[in-house]
Design a protein around this motif. Structure first.
Motif, PDB file in Angstrom:
ATOM      1  N   PHE A  27       0.842  -1.212   0.000  1.00  0.00           N
ATOM      2  CA  PHE A  27       0.000   0.000   0.000  1.00  0.00           C
ATOM      3  C   PHE A  27       0.873   1.257   0.000  1.00  0.00           C
ATOM      4  CE2 PHE A  27      -3.485  -2.733   1.768  1.00  0.00           C
ATOM      5  CZ  PHE A  27      -4.373  -2.495   0.746  1.00  0.00           C
ATOM      6  N   PHE A  28       1.929   1.209   0.796  1.00  0.00           N
ATOM      7  CA  PHE A  28       2.776   2.398   0.929  1.00  0.00           C
ATOM      8  C   PHE A  28       3.486   2.710  -0.396  1.00  0.00           C
ATOM      9  CE2 PHE A  28       6.579   4.711   2.446  1.00  0.00           C
ATOM     10  CZ  PHE A  28       5.931   5.724   3.123  1.00  0.00           C
ATOM     11  N   GLY A  31       0.966   3.652  -3.072  1.00  0.00           N
ATOM     12  CA  GLY A  31       0.449   4.982  -2.735  1.00  0.00           C
ATOM     13  C   GLY A  31       1.451   6.071  -3.056  1.00  0.00           C
ATOM     14  N   THR A  32       2.723   5.802  -2.751  1.00  0.00           N
ATOM     15  CA  THR A  32       3.759   6.813  -3.020  1.00  0.00           C
ATOM     16  C   THR A  32       3.857   7.093  -4.517  1.00  0.00           C
ATOM     17  OG1 THR A  32       4.944   5.967  -1.123  1.00  0.00           O
ATOM     18  CG2 THR A  32       6.166   7.419  -2.575  1.00  0.00           C
ATOM     19  N   TYR A  35       1.040   9.105  -5.563  1.00  0.00           N
ATOM     20  CA  TYR A  35       1.219  10.439  -4.988  1.00  0.00           C
ATOM     21  C   TYR A  35       2.045  11.325  -5.937  1.00  0.00           C
ATOM     22  CZ  TYR A  35       1.682  13.468  -0.844  1.00  0.00           C
ATOM     23  OH  TYR A  35       1.605  14.498   0.071  1.00  0.00           O
ATOM     24  N   PHE A  36       2.966  10.670  -6.656  1.00  0.00           N
ATOM     25  CA  PHE A  36       3.783  11.414  -7.630  1.00  0.00           C
ATOM     26  C   PHE A  36       3.232  11.269  -9.053  1.00  0.00           C
ATOM     27  CE2 PHE A  36       6.779  10.842  -4.130  1.00  0.00           C
ATOM     28  CZ  PHE A  36       7.202  12.155  -3.978  1.00  0.00           C
ATOM     29  N   ASN A  37       1.956  10.873  -9.151  1.00  0.00           N
ATOM     30  CA  ASN A  37       1.279  10.714 -10.452  1.00  0.00           C
ATOM     31  C   ASN A  37       1.988   9.728 -11.364  1.00  0.00           C
ATOM     32  OD1 ASN A  37      -0.926  12.482 -10.100  1.00  0.00           O
ATOM     33  ND2 ASN A  37       0.499  14.198 -10.278  1.00  0.00           N
TER      34      ASN A  37
ATOM     35  N   PHE B  22       5.285  18.572  -6.542  1.00  0.00           N
ATOM     36  CA  PHE B  22       5.387  17.401  -7.412  1.00  0.00           C
ATOM     37  C   PHE B  22       4.364  16.319  -7.073  1.00  0.00           C
ATOM     38  CE2 PHE B  22       9.582  19.190  -6.456  1.00  0.00           C
ATOM     39  CZ  PHE B  22       9.884  19.714  -7.707  1.00  0.00           C
ATOM     40  N   THR B  23       3.541  16.574  -6.074  1.00  0.00           N
ATOM     41  CA  THR B  23       2.653  15.498  -5.617  1.00  0.00           C
ATOM     42  C   THR B  23       1.182  15.829  -5.849  1.00  0.00           C
ATOM     43  OG1 THR B  23       2.605  16.464  -3.420  1.00  0.00           O
ATOM     44  CG2 THR B  23       4.230  14.731  -3.803  1.00  0.00           C
ATOM     45  N   ASN B  24       0.376  14.750  -5.748  1.00  0.00           N
ATOM     46  CA  ASN B  24      -1.057  14.900  -5.876  1.00  0.00           C
ATOM     47  C   ASN B  24      -1.674  14.537  -4.524  1.00  0.00           C
ATOM     48  OD1 ASN B  24      -3.725  14.801  -6.492  1.00  0.00           O
ATOM     49  ND2 ASN B  24      -3.533  13.363  -8.192  1.00  0.00           N
ATOM     50  N   ALA B  25      -2.018  15.580  -3.763  1.00  0.00           N
ATOM     51  CA  ALA B  25      -2.472  15.365  -2.378  1.00  0.00           C
ATOM     52  C   ALA B  25      -3.737  14.517  -2.289  1.00  0.00           C
ATOM     53  CB  ALA B  25      -2.695  16.708  -1.709  1.00  0.00           C
ATOM     54  N   GLN B  27      -4.296  11.812  -3.711  1.00  0.00           N
ATOM     55  CA  GLN B  27      -3.975  10.380  -3.823  1.00  0.00           C
ATOM     56  C   GLN B  27      -3.251   9.873  -2.582  1.00  0.00           C
ATOM     57  OE1 GLN B  27      -4.922   8.458  -6.195  1.00  0.00           O
ATOM     58  NE2 GLN B  27      -5.051   9.537  -8.137  1.00  0.00           N
ATOM     59  N   SER B  30      -3.791   5.769   0.110  1.00  0.00           N
ATOM     60  CA  SER B  30      -3.048   4.517   0.072  1.00  0.00           C
ATOM     61  C   SER B  30      -1.739   4.620   0.861  1.00  0.00           C
ATOM     62  CB  SER B  30      -2.779   4.135  -1.382  1.00  0.00           C
ATOM     63  OG  SER B  30      -2.155   2.908  -1.447  1.00  0.00           O
ATOM     64  N   ILE B  31      -1.050   5.749   0.728  1.00  0.00           N
ATOM     65  CA  ILE B  31       0.184   5.958   1.522  1.00  0.00           C
ATOM     66  C   ILE B  31      -0.179   5.931   2.997  1.00  0.00           C
ATOM     67  CG2 ILE B  31       2.028   7.555   2.157  1.00  0.00           C
ATOM     68  CD1 ILE B  31       2.019   8.747  -0.464  1.00  0.00           C
ATOM     69  N   LEU B  33      -2.631   4.513   4.498  1.00  0.00           N
ATOM     70  CA  LEU B  33      -2.958   3.158   4.949  1.00  0.00           C
ATOM     71  C   LEU B  33      -1.689   2.332   5.158  1.00  0.00           C
ATOM     72  CD1 LEU B  33      -4.915   0.818   5.466  1.00  0.00           C
ATOM     73  CD2 LEU B  33      -5.118   0.481   3.022  1.00  0.00           C
TER      74      LEU B  33
END
Lengths: 190, 429
Positions: A27-28, A31-32, A35-37, B22-25, B27, B30-31, B33
């Protein structure tokens, strides 16, 4: 993260510990990357490669991974069903038929050519390429990963086409596999 | 420890403003979790050398990483992850039912019912008394009429009666406890939870009729409660029967089946106004007592429940409103101490009248301190029903729950070690 996973599981760990670390890291990491698309498939694959080449406990991890995969896979398919925005358009249907035809052709037609160049020791039937028609989970994963990383209107059409193709391929592939193997059998008898 | 620090550093970096462009808050769930699952689990393990329960570690990890302290988890992510609450609560209730062997409970039935009765009575009357005593010093009560003070105190007393069966079961599972104290505390916590829901419905209807002269005490809610409870019992029996048949005849993928049943039972029953905890508890009880499949049910749950419990308790920590605690901590502390004293008095009297052994009379109150979901759910209902004072009331209740949920597991774990019941249950293979 693969190194961290190895580090976490280096000591004596129970199945419960392994399950928590495994789920947590998957998940991490995914998800990461989201998070950076970025699409997460590649990153998770690298996580798996790094861990499996560092650890000596694959025999413990792999059955656990398989048992977990089933539950997650079902949840994944349910979520995809919820994500699927199917709007009927004859062009989508035509595209799906065309793409399947392209797949069948590209799996079967070049075979005699490659047979000749590479010089296979045993004869292969003409329809042998049909054995590879099934695309299953990885095809769906690519499509969903694309949709989540690039939430554009086009991504919905892409997902619809990909899912319809996977469903069609899964319906055709058992028949194609059987056909191909029977043909191999009859050619061997001849 | 190094792994914990490494993970913490990665999360700190990910949430830092440096990377924000640089990030998409959106999303981030999942991080959140993945992070909270590993972080809380490792943090929980660090509690062992301190002789504290792992659950306390999960809750503290949740508080630390939650939206009020380090902000690794945003409020939206915490809400998203609360989707797992239903699954966790259903699994907890199924385990509770599956652990309740009727033959064992029957011996302590008198003690359990007596403890439940006296605790409930002492706490409700005690909180009405507290409301009257502290009225002049409290802004919430000083400007209210006598009847409103009575309503607030009655509802606060009802909420204070509630114990968290989920925390109770989790501590029993973690310490692998078995014995008389364990049975009494678990059964009383579950039975009390059931009665608290009924008493709350009475108290709410009573307070509503006190608040408005136009409204009269409405007895129709009794019919409503009967329908809810009757329906829940029926559904629980059906779910239990279904689980027995599945384990007996189909046998394949029992864990997956149980997880699906737990999840859907919670979601569906809650949508139709039934009590998911009661349904799952009864289903587990039926599987354990009316078939030979109880052991397989518990095994199936234990195989996959750890990650669900870790996230559940960590998220319950992350969702504790520390802002409310900061504002009302002194009154909340008074309520917590008063509640503890009333729990002791109620348990002692109940156990003494039922002629339970002296140890049960003296120590078993420590198993009834923790509070979580049920009390929180009731506070939300009160906030919506009484807009004049509901939000202040909810803030106070949240602060009380925050304190009780941190100290409750520690008290109960200490009790189980003190009476020598921890570690008495054999490992399931």
């Amino acid at each position: 993260m693969g190194v961290l996973f190895h580090f976490l599981t280096k000591k004596r760990t129970t199945d419960e510990d392994l399950l928590v670390y495994l789920l947590g890291l998957v998940f991490f990491v995914s998800g990461t990357t989201f998070y950076f698309n970025l699409p997460p498939l590649y990153t998770c694959m690298v996580l798996g490669i790094t861990f499996s080449n560092l650890t000596r406990r694959q025999e413990k991890l792999y059955p656990l991974l398989l048992s977990t995969e089933k539950s997650l896979y079902i949840v994944f398919l349910i979520l995809i069903g919820a994500l699927w925005d199917l709007r009927w358009d004859y062009r989508v249907a035509v595209l799906v038929v065309l793409l399947i035809a392209v797949r069948v052709i590209s799996y079967t037609l070049p075979l005699p050519f490659f047979k000749k160049i590479l010089g296979f020791p045993s004869p292969l039937p003409a329809g042998f390429g049909l054995c590879f028609l099934s695309s299953g989970g990885i095809g769906i994963a690519y499509a969903v990963s694309f949709k989540l990383a690039y939430p554009l209107p086009m991504a919905d059409v892409f997902l619809s086409i990909a899912l319809l193709m996977v469903i069609a391929s899964e319906l055709i592939s058992p028949w194609a596999l059987k056909f191909s193997l029977l043909r191999l059998d009859s050619e061997e008898k001849e | 420890m190094i792994a914990l620090i490494a993970l913490f550093a990665v999360m700190f970096l990910l949430r830092s403003p440096l990377l924000a462009p640089f990030t998409n808050a959106e999303q981030g769930t999942s991080i959140a979790l993945g992070f909270i699952l590993i972080f809380a689990f490792l943090f929980g393990k660090k509690m062992k050398p301190l002789n504290l329960p792992q659950i306390t570690g999960y809750i503290i990890a949740g508080i630390l990483c939650g939206p009020y302290v380090l902000r690794f988890l945003s409020e939206t992510e915490v809400k998203d992850l609360q989707l797992l609450d239903g699954l966790a609560l259903s699994l907890i209730a199924l385990t509770a039912g599956g652990e309740m062997k009727f033959e064992r409970i029957r011996k302590s039935l008198k003690g359990i019912s007596s403890i439940v009765f006296f605790q409930t009575m002492f706490i409700i009357l005690g909180f009405i008394l507290l409301g009257i005593i502290v009225r002049p010093r409290l802004p919430l009560l000083s400007e209210a009429t006598g009847l409103t003070v009575l309503s607030i105190s009655l509802l606060l007393g009802t909420l204070a009666t509630a114990t968290s069966p989920s925390t109770t079961i989790a501590i029993i599972t973690e310490t692998r406890a078995r014995g008389k104290y364990t049975d009494i505390v678990l059964s009383a916590a579950v039975v009390k939870d059931f009665f608290v829901i009924i008493i709350f419905a009475f108290a709410l209807s009573f307070s509503k009729s006190l608040a408005s002269t136009a409204q009269r005490f409405d007895f129709r809610f009794l019919q409503h409660i009967l329908r809810e409870i009757g329906g829940s019992i029926l559904i629980g029996a059906l779910v239990g029967g279904g689980i027995i048949l599945y384990i007996k005849f189909i046998k394949r993928d029992v864990t997956l089946f149980v997880l699906s049943v737990a999840f859907f039972t919670y979601q569906i029953s809650q949508s139709y106004g039934y009590h998911p905890l009661l349904i799952c508890l009864l289903a587990g009880f039926i599987v354990e007592n009316l078939s030979t499949q109880g052991e397989r049910l518990i095994q199936a749950i234990e195989r996959s429940s750890v990650p669900v419990y870790v996230v559940f308790f960590a998220i319950s920590g992350a969702s504790l409103n520390l802002e409310a605690l900061r504002k009302t901590w002194f009154l909340a502390l008074i309520c917590v101490v008063w509640r503890g004293a009333l729990k002791f008095a109620g348990t002692y009297s109940g156990a003494r009248i039922a002629k339970e052994e002296p140890g049960v009379q003296k120590y078993s109150w420590a198993g009834f301190i923790s509070q979580a979901g049920v009390a929180l759910g009731m506070a939300i209902i009160i906030e919506k029903t009484f807009p004049d004072w509901g939000s202040e009331f909810k803030a106070l209740v949240l602060a009380i729950i925050a304190i009780n949920q941190i100290i409750g597991p520690v008290f109960f774990q200490r009790l189980l070690y003190k009476v020598g019941e921890a570690g008495k249950r054999e490992e399931r293979i």
